[in-house]
Design an enzyme around this catalytic site. Sequence first.
Site, PDB file in Angstrom:
ATOM      1  N   LYS A   1       0.829  -1.205   0.000  1.00  0.00           N
ATOM      2  CA  LYS A   1       0.000   0.000   0.000  1.00  0.00           C
ATOM      3  C   LYS A   1       0.866   1.257   0.000  1.00  0.00           C
ATOM      4  O   LYS A   1       0.632   2.184  -0.775  1.00  0.00           O
ATOM      5  CB  LYS A   1      -0.934   0.013   1.210  1.00  0.00           C
TER       6      LYS A   1
ATOM      7  N   ASP B   1      -6.502   1.161   1.130  1.00  0.00           N
ATOM      8  CA  ASP B   1      -6.535   1.305   2.581  1.00  0.00           C
ATOM      9  C   ASP B   1      -7.920   0.895   3.077  1.00  0.00           C
ATOM     10  O   ASP B   1      -8.730   0.360   2.322  1.00  0.00           O
ATOM     11  CB  ASP B   1      -6.177   2.734   3.004  1.00  0.00           C
TER      12      ASP B   1
END
Length: 230
Positions: free
Chosen positions: A120, A138
């Site tokens: 991420k 997220d």
Amino acid sequence: MKREQIFEFFHRLAEANPAPETELEYGNVYQLLVAVTLSAQATDVGVNKATRRLFEIVKTPADMIALGEEGLKEHIKTIGLFNSKAKNVIALSEILVREHGGEVPADRDALTALPGVGRKTANVVLNCAFGAETFAVDTHIFRVCNRTGLAKGKTPLAVEKGLEKKVPKPFRVGAHHWLILHGRYICKARKPDCERCPVIDLCGYKDKILPQGDSPATPQKSRARKEKTA
């Protein structure tokens, strides 16, 4: 969500915010990497509050190494998990100096090889700093994609792969910003603000709250009909 609906979904979000950006504050690519690394399990607001003074004195990996782990902790002690994060930031800074000439690499594998940098974080850096068509999933994006039916998946990676397949070309660079902001301010976790949602008629969430008088299938069309006959 069908292809035409997905295009319309992002078209509306883009009309409302043509140039979406991360809410993290930074002055260069290295500071962005540090900020995103610190943002794990923390809010952007909290990270920005801690890094404003930090980034006045730390602009490069060499600056961070000179500050040292204890010095860094003093700046970020208001952020969750600051001890482990400080250790990782110092370690990744040393690797950047030793193996990358002090520069942040524009490569996912090289980024994820750094301490404290997951997929991420790497995707955020690649997108924000280098304009790559990456999707940093997220908690907000994971929720929005599953709730709306945009790209369902049981894991963040599954949702990311779904977005890679489904997001149309004009919206690929800005997609993860629009989705994060939508999840943060409208499609909230506990109580989505459906009345303010610009894509409510495209959303597949079974518990969405429709504006009074709209039908579940075509609220936008219902409003249009009412305006036309008024």
